[in-house]
Design an enzyme around this catalytic site. Structure first.
Site, short mmCIF file in Angstrom:
data_model
loop_
_atom_site.label_atom_id
_atom_site.label_comp_id
_atom_site.label_asym_id
_atom_site.label_seq_id
_atom_site.Cartn_x
_atom_site.Cartn_y
_atom_site.Cartn_z
CB THR A 160 -13.97 -18.99 -4.62
OG1 THR A 160 -14.43 -18.46 -5.66
CG2 THR A 160 -12.49 -19.49 -4.81
CD GLU A 364 -14.95 -10.82 -4.68
OE1 GLU A 364 -15.95 -10.35 -4.39
OE2 GLU A 364 -14.04 -11.50 -4.11
#
Length: 392
Positions: A160, A364
């Site tokens: 990201t 995650e």
């Protein structure tokens, strides 16, 4: 938005109000066009940083705001209810800063953290690899000691802010030991040999750039080793506990945004002579959406309060991430259903919310990994009532 928030201080109340004002003024007018165009809003992060919202959970002496995670997560949630890509960016930036803040030397923190927390420098976190997502110990990216530094070679996937970050927190292998062979490095984006592939073409969160970062003979001075050599896996796992709380907050905010839109539509849309919210079948769908969102919020804040108290929270972070992201997927899907045919069009944002929710069950650590973490903790009797009371 939730009707009430139980906030610990007046300062926290002011932070929530500041966040709502910035979200309404800076984010809401831009989100639809930016997501449609896949435009990364780099300037928004500078605005958030200068407003103090990027460094909330970090120490004041290094440019943070010294806020508990209980408050930080609620700020992230407020942003996510308006623009999920930006909220994910806040969480990832905090994830990128955490290793330095927690494991760096005082000299390292004083030198680099103020700009990082002030929004002038945007971070990215490089852990996953094309073949090593859920198993970080299988990474192949190497860091070889040469003289007064290290030479890094490898590729980091699903990064990201890839291509937009000013620094990359990179995990790389310094030996073949699975548990103690990984180290953490803080790598400036302009380091020779660091390059970024074109961004991934994603289903959702298109305003958030995700790309593979390549390291080809990237030379990093030894002062940019964070923590001790071989400590990287421990650093990564500690970082992920915090990152999962951030994503739980993002998912909760996304669910709240979907619920708000669905309720507003159900009040205005009429069938059979009355607003559709007054039809029991649909009212019960909305009630379930509200209950799911409140449940997500409660689990995230319960885990945050453990962290703030200095207690173990790995299991609870996984519970929060699992509950919040699964609930966000259900709530956003139901929001599309409430709007009917309109919900399936891009004239309303709920179809985007549904696309954005999906990835939250994946990044995650997938929700299957969260279930594995939770079940293993239960097998060890971690988090049981007697343990929590300090009894054997």
């Amino acid at each position: 938005m939730p009707a009430t928030r139980a906030l610990p201080t007046e300062e926290a109340v002011d932070l929530i109000q500041l966040t709502r004002t910035l979200a309404a003024r800076e984010l809401a007018p831009r989100v639809a066009d930016a997501e449609a165009d896949g435009a990364f809003p780099r300037d928004v992060f500078r605005t958030l940083g200068r407003s103090g919202l990027l460094g909330l959970p970090f120490a004041e002496e290094h440019g943070g705001a010294g806020q508990p995670y209980e408050v930080y997560l609620q700020v992230v949630e407020e942003v996510a209810a308006v623009w999920a890509s930006v909220a994910v960016g806040i969480s990832v930036h905090a994830l990128s800063c955490f290793p330095l803040a927690r494991f760096g030397t005082e000299e390292q923190r004083s030198k680099w953290l103020p700009e990082m927390l002030g929004g002038e420098l945007l971070g990215a976190y490089c852990l996953s690899e094309p073949h090593a997502g859920s198993d970080p110990a299988a990474m192949l990216t190497r860091a070889v000691r040469e003289g007064d530094g290290y030479v890094l070679n490898g590729a980091k996937a699903w990064t990201t802010h890839g291509g937009y970050a000013d620094f990359y927190t990179v995990m790389a292998r310094t030996s073949d030991d699975r548990a103690h062979g990984i180290s953490c490095f803080l790598v400036p984006a302009d380091t020779p040999g660091l390059s970024v592939d074109p961004p991934e073409r994603k289903m959702g969160l298109t305003g958030s750039a995700t790309a593979t970062v390549r390291l080809d003979d990237v030379r990093v001075p030894v002062e940019r080793l964070i923590g001790e050599e071989g400590q990287g896996l421990r650093i990564a796992l500690a970082s992920l506990d915090c990152g999962r709380l951030g994503i739980a907050a993002v998912a909760t905010g996304l669910g709240q945004g979907a619920l708000d839109h669905a309720v507003r539509y159900a009040r205005e849309r009429e069938t059979f002579g009355k607003p559709i919210i007054e039809h029991q079948g649909l009212a019960f769908v909305l009630a379930d959406m509200g209950a799911a969102t409140e449940s997500a919020r409660a689990t995230a804040l319960a885990a945050a309060r453990l962290k703030d108290a200095g207690l173990p929270f790995t299991r609870e972070a996984s519970v929060a991430k699992l509950v919040a992201t699964d609930n966000a997927m259900k709530v956003t899907t139901d929001a599309v259903q409430v709007l009917g045919g309109y919900g399936y069009t891009r004239d309303f944002p709920v179809e985007r919310f549904m696309r954005e929710a999906k990835v939250m069950q994946i990044f995650e650590g997938t929700n299957q990994i969260q279930r594995m973490i939770i079940s293993r903790a239960l097998d060890r009797n971690e988090g049981g009532a007697l343990t929590a009371l300090g009894k054997e």
